[in-house]
Design an enzyme around this catalytic site. Structure first.
Site, PDB file in Angstrom:
ATOM      1  N   ASP A  58       0.870  -1.189   0.000  1.00 29.98           N
ATOM      2  CA  ASP A  58       0.000   0.000   0.000  1.00 29.98           C
ATOM      3  C   ASP A  58       0.900   1.230   0.000  1.00 29.98           C
ATOM      4  O   ASP A  58       2.038   1.181   0.480  1.00 29.98           O
ATOM      5  CB  ASP A  58      -0.894  -0.010   1.252  1.00 29.98           C
ATOM      6  CG  ASP A  58      -2.108   0.910   1.097  1.00 29.98           C
ATOM      7  OD1 ASP A  58      -3.232   0.381   0.965  1.00 29.98           O
ATOM      8  OD2 ASP A  58      -1.931   2.147   1.113  1.00 29.98           O
TER       9      ASP A  58
ATOM     10  N   THR B 163     -14.133  -2.726  -7.366  1.00 29.53           N
ATOM     11  CA  THR B 163     -15.404  -2.597  -8.082  1.00 29.53           C
ATOM     12  C   THR B 163     -15.254  -1.499  -9.127  1.00 29.53           C
ATOM     13  O   THR B 163     -14.971  -0.351  -8.785  1.00 29.53           O
ATOM     14  CB  THR B 163     -16.533  -2.241  -7.095  1.00 29.53           C
ATOM     15  OG1 THR B 163     -16.582  -3.255  -6.106  1.00 29.53           O
ATOM     16  CG2 THR B 163     -17.872  -2.148  -7.803  1.00 29.53           C
TER      17      THR B 163
ATOM     18  N   LEU C 194     -17.151  -9.486  -0.262  1.00 33.02           N
ATOM     19  CA  LEU C 194     -17.121  -9.526   1.208  1.00 33.02           C
ATOM     20  C   LEU C 194     -17.938  -8.394   1.819  1.00 33.02           C
ATOM     21  O   LEU C 194     -18.073  -7.314   1.270  1.00 33.02           O
ATOM     22  CB  LEU C 194     -15.685  -9.490   1.729  1.00 33.02           C
ATOM     23  CG  LEU C 194     -14.828  -8.246   1.539  1.00 33.02           C
ATOM     24  CD1 LEU C 194     -15.116  -7.171   2.579  1.00 33.02           C
ATOM     25  CD2 LEU C 194     -13.367  -8.639   1.638  1.00 33.02           C
TER      26      LEU C 194
ATOM     27  N   GLU D 291     -18.329  -5.979   5.150  1.00 31.21           N
ATOM     28  CA  GLU D 291     -17.559  -5.507   6.308  1.00 31.21           C
ATOM     29  C   GLU D 291     -18.167  -6.131   7.557  1.00 31.21           C
ATOM     30  O   GLU D 291     -19.362  -6.345   7.654  1.00 31.21           O
ATOM     31  CB  GLU D 291     -17.598  -3.987   6.372  1.00 31.21           C
ATOM     32  CG  GLU D 291     -16.698  -3.396   5.307  1.00 31.21           C
ATOM     33  CD  GLU D 291     -16.717  -1.877   5.295  1.00 31.21           C
ATOM     34  OE1 GLU D 291     -16.950  -1.276   6.350  1.00 31.21           O
ATOM     35  OE2 GLU D 291     -16.500  -1.318   4.224  1.00 31.21           O
TER      36      GLU D 291
ATOM     37  N   ASN E 167     -24.755  -5.656  -5.951  1.00 31.92           N
ATOM     38  CA  ASN E 167     -24.952  -4.532  -5.030  1.00 31.92           C
ATOM     39  C   ASN E 167     -26.205  -3.727  -5.377  1.00 31.92           C
ATOM     40  O   ASN E 167     -26.911  -3.253  -4.479  1.00 31.92           O
ATOM     41  CB  ASN E 167     -23.710  -3.641  -4.991  1.00 31.92           C
ATOM     42  CG  ASN E 167     -22.652  -4.208  -4.049  1.00 31.92           C
ATOM     43  OD1 ASN E 167     -22.888  -5.213  -3.383  1.00 31.92           O
ATOM     44  ND2 ASN E 167     -21.498  -3.573  -3.991  1.00 31.92           N
TER      45      ASN E 167
ATOM     46  N   GLY F 219     -35.588   0.693   7.814  1.00 32.61           N
ATOM     47  CA  GLY F 219     -34.967   1.530   8.831  1.00 32.61           C
ATOM     48  C   GLY F 219     -34.460   2.810   8.211  1.00 32.61           C
ATOM     49  O   GLY F 219     -35.098   3.349   7.295  1.00 32.61           O
TER      50      GLY F 219
ATOM     51  N   CYS G  67     -19.765   1.003  -0.126  1.00 33.67           N
ATOM     52  CA  CYS G  67     -20.067   0.278  -1.369  1.00 33.67           C
ATOM     53  C   CYS G  67     -21.425   0.600  -1.970  1.00 33.67           C
ATOM     54  O   CYS G  67     -21.488   1.173  -3.048  1.00 33.67           O
ATOM     55  CB  CYS G  67     -19.946  -1.227  -1.121  1.00 33.67           C
ATOM     56  SG  CYS G  67     -18.265  -1.730  -0.786  1.00 33.67           S
TER      57      CYS G  67
ATOM     58  N   LYS H 192     -22.951   0.314   9.928  1.00 37.13           N
ATOM     59  CA  LYS H 192     -23.604  -0.930  10.345  1.00 37.13           C
ATOM     60  C   LYS H 192     -22.796  -1.514  11.498  1.00 37.13           C
ATOM     61  O   LYS H 192     -21.642  -1.097  11.719  1.00 37.13           O
ATOM     62  CB  LYS H 192     -23.687  -1.912   9.183  1.00 37.13           C
ATOM     63  CG  LYS H 192     -22.345  -2.467   8.737  1.00 37.13           C
ATOM     64  CD  LYS H 192     -22.586  -3.558   7.706  1.00 37.13           C
ATOM     65  CE  LYS H 192     -21.360  -4.389   7.486  1.00 37.13           C
ATOM     66  NZ  LYS H 192     -21.576  -5.451   6.519  1.00 37.13           N
TER      67      LYS H 192
ATOM     68  N   ARG I 221     -18.183   5.712   6.447  1.00 36.68           N
ATOM     69  CA  ARG I 221     -18.402   6.268   5.112  1.00 36.68           C
ATOM     70  C   ARG I 221     -19.899   6.224   4.789  1.00 36.68           C
ATOM     71  O   ARG I 221     -20.536   5.186   4.906  1.00 36.68           O
ATOM     72  CB  ARG I 221     -17.609   5.474   4.063  1.00 36.68           C
ATOM     73  CG  ARG I 221     -16.122   5.791   4.119  1.00 36.68           C
ATOM     74  CD  ARG I 221     -15.345   4.942   3.134  1.00 36.68           C
ATOM     75  NE  ARG I 221     -15.383   3.540   3.508  1.00 36.68           N
ATOM     76  CZ  ARG I 221     -14.927   2.549   2.735  1.00 36.68           C
ATOM     77  NH1 ARG I 221     -14.406   2.811   1.552  1.00 36.68           N
ATOM     78  NH2 ARG I 221     -14.990   1.303   3.156  1.00 36.68           N
TER      79      ARG I 221
HETATM   80  C1  UDX Z   1     -22.024  -4.656   0.716  1.00 39.92           C
HETATM   81  C2  UDX Z   1     -22.395  -6.003   0.109  1.00 39.92           C
HETATM   82  O1  UDX Z   1     -23.265  -6.727   1.001  1.00 39.92           O
HETATM   83  C3  UDX Z   1     -21.154  -6.824  -0.177  1.00 39.92           C
HETATM   84  O2  UDX Z   1     -21.492  -8.038  -0.805  1.00 39.92           O
HETATM   85  C4  UDX Z   1     -20.218  -6.008  -1.069  1.00 39.92           C
HETATM   86  O3  UDX Z   1     -19.016  -6.723  -1.293  1.00 39.92           O
HETATM   87  C5  UDX Z   1     -19.916  -4.664  -0.450  1.00 39.92           C
HETATM   88  O4  UDX Z   1     -21.141  -3.967  -0.147  1.00 39.92           O
HETATM   89  P1  UDX Z   1     -21.270  -3.858   3.151  1.00 39.92           P
HETATM   90  O5  UDX Z   1     -21.115  -2.484   2.594  1.00 39.92           O
HETATM   91  O6  UDX Z   1     -20.204  -4.389   4.048  1.00 39.92           O
HETATM   92  O7  UDX Z   1     -21.405  -4.927   1.984  1.00 39.92           O
HETATM   93  O8  UDX Z   1     -22.635  -3.840   3.974  1.00 39.92           O
HETATM   94  P2  UDX Z   1     -24.035  -4.607   3.965  1.00 39.92           P
HETATM   95  O9  UDX Z   1     -24.059  -5.634   5.008  1.00 39.92           O
HETATM   96  O10 UDX Z   1     -24.441  -5.005   2.602  1.00 39.92           O
HETATM   97  O11 UDX Z   1     -24.985  -3.404   4.449  1.00 39.92           O
HETATM   98  C6  UDX Z   1     -25.079  -2.212   3.681  1.00 39.92           C
HETATM   99  C7  UDX Z   1     -26.011  -1.229   4.325  1.00 39.92           C
HETATM  100  O12 UDX Z   1     -27.353  -1.653   4.211  1.00 39.92           O
HETATM  101  C8  UDX Z   1     -25.771  -0.974   5.812  1.00 39.92           C
HETATM  102  O13 UDX Z   1     -25.854   0.413   6.059  1.00 39.92           O
HETATM  103  C9  UDX Z   1     -26.917  -1.708   6.470  1.00 39.92           C
HETATM  104  O14 UDX Z   1     -27.267  -1.126   7.704  1.00 39.92           O
HETATM  105  C10 UDX Z   1     -28.009  -1.532   5.445  1.00 39.92           C
HETATM  106  N1  UDX Z   1     -29.061  -2.569   5.512  1.00 39.92           N
HETATM  107  C11 UDX Z   1     -28.741  -3.873   5.331  1.00 39.92           C
HETATM  108  C12 UDX Z   1     -30.386  -2.196   5.727  1.00 39.92           C
HETATM  109  O15 UDX Z   1     -30.698  -1.003   5.888  1.00 39.92           O
HETATM  110  N2  UDX Z   1     -31.347  -3.167   5.770  1.00 39.92           N
HETATM  111  C13 UDX Z   1     -31.062  -4.475   5.599  1.00 39.92           C
HETATM  112  O16 UDX Z   1     -31.996  -5.288   5.646  1.00 39.92           O
HETATM  113  C14 UDX Z   1     -29.725  -4.847   5.371  1.00 39.92           C
END
Ligand code: UDX
Length: 436
Positions: A30, A121, A148, A150, A210, A255, A262, A325, A332
């Protein structure tokens, strides 16, 4: 195998450590010296459950090293590129500066037969352009998107639900796919689907996944809006439709909406790319997905204001959560932090707590009051809002305990994660999202 991983953010650091843990010899690279120093000591530069353990193991085994010197990639035969592709500052498209720079910087160290595996991505069409730059070195470019989440990065990297490899046509592509199968041998051996595609499909798999997830969340949040207009309960609605196996209950959590590094930027970049391709109308709905998502933040702010009788001015408001989350320190595009900032803007005294994200939040929004201890944060609150469903708030905070600390009795459940009946029974005015 000898691997290099270029870019050691959430994706790259987890990938490097996970690859070492399944037996490869890995060099993580990095440009950020501080990040590399931390990783080399076995300290993850961000919060990610399980990462510290596999970092330590990898470093102790001698199979995992970190450096800022790209020349150290020369020994490796497979080079993963996992640098960031943020939203452009002046538009919705993805900023490819880091990806282009990483691939260009790698070129002098590539030798015949090497594989460059893009994980970032990117807008569809990027891999084909990069392949032309890589090709004269005798190396092959593959596109190997990363799915993946987070908070589950280690698990998702070591044991993904599918693997996708976008490869060039012909023998070169077949050979490249078989090298990647070897890299991911434990997953392949246990039968994880390994899907070989062309470049465009591999790039699209990632953004389509996504976009689908974001759409699912905004769908249920749209139902929350309708529930609010009709007195229905969106959580029961989600349970009931979720039993239909074709729909499924996951990602139907209504919510304050999605955030993070992402989903928001990926749906915007996808829409921008579709416009460039003359197919803007095909994904025009993503704009509404984005708008519904942003409206939920307004709704959460409104619920707090209403709960406080119409004005939050000089009221003590405690915000439980800052990360986008749980199980993450990532702020971010955090919807919860945005809600906190807006309440502050309305003249409230906002106190925020979070088990992992306080340092990151404080750096970006120093105007808010940060408290590490949950109970200290709750003391004297006129209203409380849960914006991140950490267990500390969802399971471990009883209404009676909160009663003993807070002054007011307003609880806004921004993630529909609390037991509404229990809070009401304890004398609280409970407000959910899309619930009566
Ligand atoms: C996401 C994708 O799930 C993952 O496959 C990709 O590689 C990267 O982007 P991530 O950003 O880690 O992963 O979070 P994710 O668990 O998908 O949640 C994204 C957001 O959606 C969070 O803010 C979460 O609180 C929100 N969320 C999730 C909801 O508001 N309701 C839900 O039912 C699920």
């Amino acid at each position: 195998m000898k691997l290099s991983v270029i870019g050691c953010g959430y994706l790259g650091a987890a990938h490097a450590a996970a690859m070492a843990s399944i037996g490869h010899e890995v060099i993580g690279i990095d440009v950020d010296q501080r990040k590399i120093d931390a990783l080399a000591k076995g300290e993850p530069p961000f919060f990610e459950p399980g990462l510290a353990e596999i970092l330590a193991e990898g470093i102790a085994s001698g199979r995992l090293r970190f450096t800022t010197d790209l020349a150290d990639a020369a020994d490796a035969t497979v080079h993963f590129v996992g640098v960031g592709t943020p939203q452009q500052k002046d538009g919705y498209a993805a900023d490819l500066t880091s990806v282009n720079a990483a691939v260009d910087a790698l070129l002098p160290y590539l030798t015949e037969g090497d594989i460059v595996a893009g994980k970032s991505t990117v807008p569809v069409g990027t891999a084909a352009v990069l392949a032309e730059r890589v090709s004269p070195t005798g190396a092959t470019l593959v596109w190997n998107p990363e799915f993946l989440r987070e908070g589950w990065a280690v698990e998702d990297t070591i044991d993904p639900d599918r693997l996708v490899a976008g490869v060039p046509a012909g023998d070169e592509g077949e050979r490249a796919a078989s090298v990647l199968r070897e890299v991911y041998h434990p997953s392949v051996a246990k039968g994880t689907p390994f899907i070989v595609t062309d470049y465009a499909t591999a790039e699209l798999v990632k953004v389509a996944a996504n976009a689908f997830l974001a759409t699912k969340i905004s769908f249920i949040n749209a139902m929350a809006e309708i529930s609010e207009a009709t007195g229905a309960d969106v959580t029961q609605l989600a349970d009931a439709i979720g039993y239909d196996a074709r729909i499924g209950r996951r990602f139907l959590g209504a919510g304050i909406g999605f955030g993070g590094g992402c989903l928001p930027k990926d749906i915007r970049a996808f829409a921008a790319r579709a416009e460039e391709l003359g197919r803007g109308e095909s994904v025009a709905f993503l704009r509404q997905v984005d708008e519904i998502n942003m409206r939920r933040r307004d709704r959460a702010v409104q619920l707090v204001v209403d709960g406080l009788g119409g004005s939050p001015f000089k009221k003590n408001i405690t915000v439980l959560g800052a990360a986008f989350k749980p199980h993450s320190d990532d702020i971010r595009d955090s919807p919860g932090l945005d809600v906190a900032v807006r309440l502050h803007g309305l003249g409230a005294w906002v106190t925020i707590t979070d088990p992992a994200a306080i340092d990151n939040a404080q750096r970006i929004h120093p105007q808010l009051n940060y408290v590490h201890d949950r109970d200290d944060a709750l003391r004297g609150a006129d209203a409380v809002i849960v914006v991140t469903e950490w267990d500390e708030y969802r399971r471990e905070l009883s209404p009676d305990h909160a009663t003993a600390l807070a002054t007011g009795r307003v609880i806004v459940d921004g993630r529909n994660c609390l037991d509404a009946a229990a809070w009401r029974a304890a004398g609280w005015n409970y407000y959910g999202m899309g619930r009566p």
